[in-house]
Scaffold this active site. Structure first.
Site, short mmCIF file in Angstrom:
data_model
loop_
_atom_site.label_atom_id
_atom_site.label_comp_id
_atom_site.label_asym_id
_atom_site.label_seq_id
_atom_site.Cartn_x
_atom_site.Cartn_y
_atom_site.Cartn_z
N ASP A 197 101.10 -21.19 -17.65
CA ASP A 197 100.18 -20.37 -18.43
C ASP A 197 99.69 -21.22 -19.60
OD1 ASP A 197 98.92 -18.06 -19.57
OD2 ASP A 197 100.65 -17.83 -20.89
N ASP A 199 97.85 -19.77 -22.97
CA ASP A 199 98.03 -19.16 -24.29
C ASP A 199 99.50 -18.88 -24.56
OD1 ASP A 199 95.32 -19.22 -24.08
OD2 ASP A 199 94.99 -17.13 -24.63
#
Length: 411
Positions: A197, A199
C-alpha cells in the site's frame, strides 16, 4: 596421457547405534580454533557427523559431533589430547559419549521471527513457552538485527505452521512484540513479489489530504473520511466525495504534492535490498497515479497502480477516471502483478495498514499489517508495529549485516 585417480570415499555409517563423541569447546574466540580442533581430531581418523559454532560477544561455543575412534584405548587418548590442546589455547573442553546422530527433527517446520524494541527476557520467555505449548521444539535461535529493533529468529519443528502462527499472534498481542511465522522450505528462498500500500505505508502521508490542503478543504475531506470509517460510506463513495472537493485546483499542484510526500523510514532500504535479492516490487493505492507513477520512477518499482485524477484544461475536474482501486481491486492487482511477474501467489508478500488492504493481505502468501488498525492486525498473517519499513526484511530472513554489506558494496 596421465590420468588422476579419485580416492575411494568411505561413507559415514548411518546408524543410530554407532558410538559418537560430542566435543564442546568454549572460551575467548580467536582465529584458528576450528582448524586447530579438527586437526587434533584428524589424528584419530574420526568422521565429522555434525558441527556448529556460535560466537557471542567474543566468546565461542564450538560443538563437533564425531564418530568414536575404533582402536582400543584410542578414545581415552583422544580425550586427553583434546583437553591438552584446549588448555594450550586457553579454552575449556567437554567431551560427552553417546550413540548416533542428533534425533530427527519433528514434522512441521517453521521460522518464527520476533521483533522487539526492546526485546525483553520476559517477552522472549513468553514466546518460547507458547512454542513449547503448541508441541513445537526450538532447534536454533539466532539474531537477525540489533537495530533499529532487535530481531531474532527461532527455527521450530514439531508444530504445524498455521496453529503455531495463531497461538503466537495471541501471545504477541498480549506482550507487545511483533511475531511472524512462515513455513520452512525452498519457497522461502525463492524469488518473490512484494506489493505495498502507499498512504501511511510506503509514505507517511495521506495523499488526498495533501491535495486538500492546497484546495483549502482539509476539514471537509476529514469529515468524509470519518463518515467512511463509521461505515456510512463505502470506499468508492468516500473516494468520489473527497475527490469532488478538489474540483478546480490547478494541475500544477500535482508537482507540489509530489515534493511534499515523505517516504516512511526504511522504505528506500527495503526496496533497494529486495531488488538486489532479485525480488519484484510493486505498489497499489487508493490514492492517485499522479503520485504513484512518480514513486515508481524514483524508487525503481516494477509495478504501480492507483486511481487517476481527471484533468481538463489544466484543472482537476473533481472526478477520477478508469476503474476504481478499492479493497477488492487491490487483491485483484496483487494477483495480476503476480501473474505478470511469473511468481506463484504463495510467494507474494503484501504490506498495508488499512481495512481496504485486508483482501490483499489475506490473498498473499504473507500479509504484513504495518502500524495498522487493530482489525487489520488481527486479520493479517503478522504485524509490524515499529515505524521502520525495512524491518519487513527480517521477516524474510534477511539480516541487518547482509543489508549493510550490500550497501557498502560499490557496483
Amino acid at each position: 596421457m596421465s590420468t588422476s585417480r579419485i580416492p575411494p570415499v568411505t561413507a559415514v555409517p548411518d546408524d543410530d547405534d554407532v558410538p559418537t563423541l560430542l566435543v564442546k569447546i568454549f572460551g575467548k574466540d580467536r582465529p584458528g580454533i576450528t582448524a586447530g580442533l579438527c586437526d587434533t581430531l584428524a589424528a584419530y581418523g574420526v568422521h565429522i557427523v555434525d558441527i556448529e559454532q556460535v560466537v557471542t560477544r567474543g566468546r565461542i561455543v564450538l560443538c563437533v559431533l564425531v564418530t568414536a575412534p575404533k582402536a582400543d584405548g584410542a578414545e581415552g587418548d583422544l580425550r586427553a589430547t583434546v583437553h591438552s590442546w584446549a588448555e594450550s589455547m586457553r579454552l575449556q573442553a567437554e567431551i560427552i559419549s553417546g550413540r548416533g546422530d542428533n534425533r530427527p527433527r519433528g514434522t512441521g517446520r517453521s521460522h518464527v521471527t520476533v521483533l522487539g524494541n526492546p526485546l525483553t527476557a520476559e517477552s522472549t520467555a513468553a514466546i518460547a513457552s507458547r512454542i513449547t505449548g503448541t508441541g513445537g521444539n526450538i532447534d536454533r535461535i539466532f539474531r537477525l538485527a540489533k537495530y533499529p529493533v532487535t530481531a531474532v529468529e527461532f527455527e521450530v519443528s514439531g508444530a504445524e505452521t498455521e496453529p503455531l502462527r495463531t497461538a503466537l499472534a495471541i501471545e504477541a498481542a498480549d506482550i507487545g512484540v511483533d511475531v511472524a511465522v512462515v513455513s520452512s522450505g525452498l519457497q522461502r528462498r525463492a524469488q518473490r513479489l512484494v506489493v505495498m500500500d502507499v498512504d501511511s505505508t510506503l509514505i507517511q502521508d495521506e495523499v488526498i489530504e495533501l491535495f486538500a490542503a492546497h484546495a483549502g478543504c482539509e476539514a471537509e475531506v476529514a469529515e468524509v473520511t470519518a463518515r467512511a470509517m463509521r461505515g456510512e460510506l463505502d470506499f468508492e463513495q468516500s473516494l468520489h466525495a473527497r475527490v469532488a472537493l478538489l474540483a478546480g485546483i490547478d494541475e500544477s499542484v500535482v508537482e507540489k504534492v509530489r515534493a511534499e510526500v515523505r517516504l516512511t523510514p526504511g522504505a528506500r532500504t527495503l526496496i533497494r535490498t529486495l531488488k538486489r535479492l532479485g525480488y519484484q516490487v510493486g505498489v497499489v493505492s487508493g490514492g492517485f497515479t499522479q503520485v504513484t507513477d512518480d514513486l515508481k520512477e524514483r524508487l525503481g518499482l516494477d509495478f504501480a497502480s492507483a486511481n487517476t485524477l481527471e484533468v481538463v484544461d489544466g484543472k482537476l475536474t473533481g472526478r477520477v477516471v478508469g476503474e476504481v482501486v478499492d479493497r477488492a481491486g487491490k487483491a485483484r492487482l496483487l494477483r495480476r502483478f503476480a501473474a505478470e511477474a511469473g511468481v506463484p501467489l504463495v510467494q507474494t508478500v503484501a504490506i498495508g495498514d488499512g481495512a481496504n488492504d485486508l483482501d490483499m493481505l489475506n490473498a498473499a502468501g504473507l500479509g504484513v499489517a504495518f502500524n495498522a488498525k487493530p482489525v487489520v492486525r488481527e486479520a493479517a498473517h503478522t504485524a509490524v508495529n515499529v515505524p521502520f519499513l525495512d524491518t519487513v526484511l527480517y521477516l524474510l530472513g534477511v539480516t541487518r549485516e547482509e543489508v549493510e554489506a550490500a550497501d557498502a558494496h560499490v557496483d
